[in-house]
Design an enzyme around this catalytic site. Structure first.
Site, PDB file in Angstrom:
ATOM      1  N   ASN A   1       8.051  -7.705   2.322  1.00  0.00           N
ATOM      2  CA  ASN A   1       8.438  -6.297   2.376  1.00  0.00           C
ATOM      3  C   ASN A   1       7.824  -5.544   3.561  1.00  0.00           C
ATOM      4  OD1 ASN A   1       9.091  -3.517   1.171  1.00  0.00           O
ATOM      5  ND2 ASN A   1       6.844  -3.528   1.104  1.00  0.00           N
TER       6      ASN A   1
ATOM      7  N   THR B   1       0.810  -1.231   0.000  1.00  0.00           N
ATOM      8  CA  THR B   1       0.000   0.000   0.000  1.00  0.00           C
ATOM      9  C   THR B   1       0.841   1.279   0.000  1.00  0.00           C
ATOM     10  OG1 THR B   1      -0.087  -0.107   2.409  1.00  0.00           O
ATOM     11  CG2 THR B   1      -1.963  -1.055   1.212  1.00  0.00           C
TER      12      THR B   1
ATOM     13  N   TYR C   1      15.380  -1.749  15.872  1.00  0.00           N
ATOM     14  CA  TYR C   1      15.156  -1.831  14.420  1.00  0.00           C
ATOM     15  C   TYR C   1      16.334  -2.560  13.767  1.00  0.00           C
ATOM     16  CZ  TYR C   1      14.386  -0.715   9.543  1.00  0.00           C
ATOM     17  OH  TYR C   1      14.207  -0.831   8.180  1.00  0.00           O
TER      18      TYR C   1
HETATM   19  P1  NDP Z   1       6.363   2.417   4.084  1.00  0.00           P
HETATM   20  O1  NDP Z   1       5.975   2.879   5.447  1.00  0.00           O
HETATM   21  O2  NDP Z   1       6.248   3.382   2.968  1.00  0.00           O
HETATM   22  O3  NDP Z   1       5.566   1.078   3.718  1.00  0.00           O
HETATM   23  C1  NDP Z   1       5.454   0.042   4.645  1.00  0.00           C
HETATM   24  C2  NDP Z   1       4.423  -0.970   4.170  1.00  0.00           C
HETATM   25  O4  NDP Z   1       4.366  -2.032   5.147  1.00  0.00           O
HETATM   26  C3  NDP Z   1       3.039  -0.392   4.042  1.00  0.00           C
HETATM   27  O5  NDP Z   1       2.466  -0.843   2.835  1.00  0.00           O
HETATM   28  C4  NDP Z   1       2.282  -0.966   5.231  1.00  0.00           C
HETATM   29  O6  NDP Z   1       0.934  -1.221   4.857  1.00  0.00           O
HETATM   30  C5  NDP Z   1       3.016  -2.294   5.433  1.00  0.00           C
HETATM   31  N1  NDP Z   1       2.874  -2.773   6.815  1.00  0.00           N
HETATM   32  C6  NDP Z   1       3.408  -2.220   7.935  1.00  0.00           C
HETATM   33  N2  NDP Z   1       3.004  -2.905   9.019  1.00  0.00           N
HETATM   34  C7  NDP Z   1       2.186  -3.899   8.566  1.00  0.00           C
HETATM   35  C8  NDP Z   1       1.457  -4.924   9.202  1.00  0.00           C
HETATM   36  N3  NDP Z   1       1.463  -5.082  10.543  1.00  0.00           N
HETATM   37  N4  NDP Z   1       0.724  -5.767   8.446  1.00  0.00           N
HETATM   38  C9  NDP Z   1       0.707  -5.630   7.101  1.00  0.00           C
HETATM   39  N5  NDP Z   1       1.380  -4.685   6.444  1.00  0.00           N
HETATM   40  C10 NDP Z   1       2.105  -3.820   7.173  1.00  0.00           C
HETATM   41  O7  NDP Z   1       7.884   1.921   4.239  1.00  0.00           O
HETATM   42  P2  NDP Z   1       8.956   1.367   3.154  1.00  0.00           P
HETATM   43  O8  NDP Z   1       8.321   1.089   1.861  1.00  0.00           O
HETATM   44  O9  NDP Z   1      10.118   2.264   3.218  1.00  0.00           O
HETATM   45  O10 NDP Z   1       9.366   0.016   3.889  1.00  0.00           O
HETATM   46  C11 NDP Z   1       9.222  -1.260   3.312  1.00  0.00           C
HETATM   47  C12 NDP Z   1      10.280  -2.170   3.907  1.00  0.00           C
HETATM   48  O11 NDP Z   1      11.559  -1.656   3.592  1.00  0.00           O
HETATM   49  C13 NDP Z   1      10.259  -2.306   5.423  1.00  0.00           C
HETATM   50  O12 NDP Z   1      10.526  -3.640   5.758  1.00  0.00           O
HETATM   51  C14 NDP Z   1      11.389  -1.389   5.889  1.00  0.00           C
HETATM   52  O13 NDP Z   1      11.915  -1.801   7.121  1.00  0.00           O
HETATM   53  C15 NDP Z   1      12.362  -1.589   4.757  1.00  0.00           C
HETATM   54  N6  NDP Z   1      13.377  -0.550   4.542  1.00  0.00           N
HETATM   55  C16 NDP Z   1      13.033   0.763   4.395  1.00  0.00           C
HETATM   56  C17 NDP Z   1      14.012   1.714   4.145  1.00  0.00           C
HETATM   57  C18 NDP Z   1      13.715   3.169   4.027  1.00  0.00           C
HETATM   58  O14 NDP Z   1      14.633   4.004   4.275  1.00  0.00           O
HETATM   59  N7  NDP Z   1      12.514   3.569   3.623  1.00  0.00           N
HETATM   60  C19 NDP Z   1      15.413   1.311   3.964  1.00  0.00           C
HETATM   61  C20 NDP Z   1      15.655  -0.095   4.151  1.00  0.00           C
HETATM   62  C21 NDP Z   1      14.671  -0.982   4.400  1.00  0.00           C
HETATM   63  P3  NDP Z   1      -0.358  -0.914   5.755  1.00  0.00           P
HETATM   64  O15 NDP Z   1      -0.012   0.225   6.663  1.00  0.00           O
HETATM   65  O16 NDP Z   1      -1.425  -0.601   4.743  1.00  0.00           O
HETATM   66  O17 NDP Z   1      -0.599  -2.192   6.457  1.00  0.00           O
HETATM   67  C1  8X3 Z   2      15.918   1.897   6.827  1.00  0.00           C
HETATM   68  C2  8X3 Z   2      17.236   2.562   6.608  1.00  0.00           C
HETATM   69  O1  8X3 Z   2      19.154   3.753   7.782  1.00  0.00           O
HETATM   70  O2  8X3 Z   2      16.899   4.332   8.452  1.00  0.00           O
HETATM   71  O3  8X3 Z   2      16.067   0.527   6.999  1.00  0.00           O
HETATM   72  O4  8X3 Z   2      17.843   2.225   9.079  1.00  0.00           O
HETATM   73  S1  8X3 Z   2      17.789   3.234   8.061  1.00  0.00           S
END
Ligand code: NDP
Ligand code: 8X3
Length: 250
Positions: free
Chosen positions: A85, A9, A151
């Site tokens: 993800n 989403t 985290y």
């Molecule tokens: P966003 O917050 O933009 O998206 C996170 C997604 O995870 C949403 O679609 C949310 O959907 C879903 N989500 C969260 N909790 C739940 C739950 N309990 N059940 C089902 N779905 C869930 O973050 P990102 O796209 O940045 O993050 C995606 C992944 O990438 C994560 O694992 C994050 O740790 C990782 N990541 C992010 C980085 C960054 O700097 N952005 C860098 C490295 C890794 P909804 O709320 O609709 O359930």
């Molecule tokens: C998300 C990247 O650097 O905020 O995983 O941990 S950082």
């Protein structure tokens, strides 16, 4: 080809759903926010003439995950790719003052949610005699940074599980890949800082961060290598990021 993407989403998951749909894949999009899933399904199916199935559930609730996966029937069970993800950071505090509720949310989502999904989808892949699991890790799973404690620990767990599940699943012809991004502008920082948009913006101040599309491209590339090639781990950061604590801001 069929991809099941958790956290579709927003952020990486949303960009990944779009890129795979653009390339003709049918997709099972997952997340808790039903309205977003519905509008994405309508938009992607119309724009790219592919089939989109929506599954709204919370990855931390085992019963919800079980029901959601059990509801996948017919040709939709032919899942080629699972993208684990869904995940989040909540808070950024020293270990001695961190909110325990925040810790529980991160552990339950990033570790247990990923495990529930894998435990329920891997048997389907084994039955199909094919499949690929992409786990979204982080540079926080490769190193630790101040106040990142829990985290970072959850993403180190994802890194270990990625390697562990690969050796368990290789005999079944299932590929396992980790994608570990650095600073990327999505809803991630807004979630981490509990809706404080001003604080969230400071994370990306003075840099050109990764975008969801960059991660989607890495996932797509890993998922579309020839059958004999498995990509183990892709670590990608913005050009301005040397490591978690070395970021050159203009
Ligand atoms: P966003 O917050 O933009 O998206 C996170 C997604 O995870 C949403 O679609 C949310 O959907 C879903 N989500 C969260 N909790 C739940 C739950 N309990 N059940 C089902 N779905 C869930 O973050 P990102 O796209 O940045 O993050 C995606 C992944 O990438 C994560 O694992 C994050 O740790 C990782 N990541 C992010 C980085 C960054 O700097 N952005 C860098 C490295 C890794 P909804 O709320 O609709 O359930
Ligand atoms: C998300 C990247 O650097 O905020 O995983 O941990 S950082």
């Amino acid at each position: 080809m069929i991809a099941l993407i958790t956290g579709a989403t927003a952020g990486f998951g949303k960009a990944t759903a779009e890129l795979f749909a653009k390339n003709g894949w049918d997709i099972i999009i997952c997340g808790r926010r039903k309205e977003r899933l519905a509008s994405m399904a309508a938009e992607l199916s119309k724009k790219y003439n592919v089939k989109i199935s929506e599954l709204s559930f919370d990855v931390t609730q085992l019963d919800e995950v079980k029901n959601a996966i059990a509801s996948i029937t017919g040709s939709w069970k032919n899942i080629d790719l699972l993208v684990n993800n869904a995940g989040l950071a909540v808070g950024l505090s020293p270990i001695q003052t961190g909110e325990i509720d925040d810790w529980e949310r991160m552990i339950n989502t990033n570790i247990k949610g990923l495990l529930y999904m894998t435990r329920l989808v891997a048997p389907i892949m084994i039955e199909n005699k094919k499949g690929h699991i992409v786990n979204i890790g982080s540079v926080a799973g490769k190193e630790v940074y101040p106040n990142g404690n829990i985290y970072c620990a959850t993403k180190h767990a994802v890194d270990a599980l990625n390697r562990a599940m690969r050796i368990d699943l290789v005999q079944h012809g299932i590929k396992v890949t980790s994608i570990a991004p650095g600073l990327a502008e999505t809803e991630f920082a807004l979630v981490r800082f509990k809706g404080d948009a001003d604080r969230a913006k400071t994370v990306y101040n003075g840099i050109d961060p990764l975008k969801g599309e960059d991660i989607a491209e890495a996932i797509y590339w890993a998922a579309t290598r020839p059958a004999h090639v498995n990509i183990l781990d892709i670590v990608l950061t913005p050009a301005a990021q040397g490591n978690s604590t070395t970021v050159i801001r203009k």
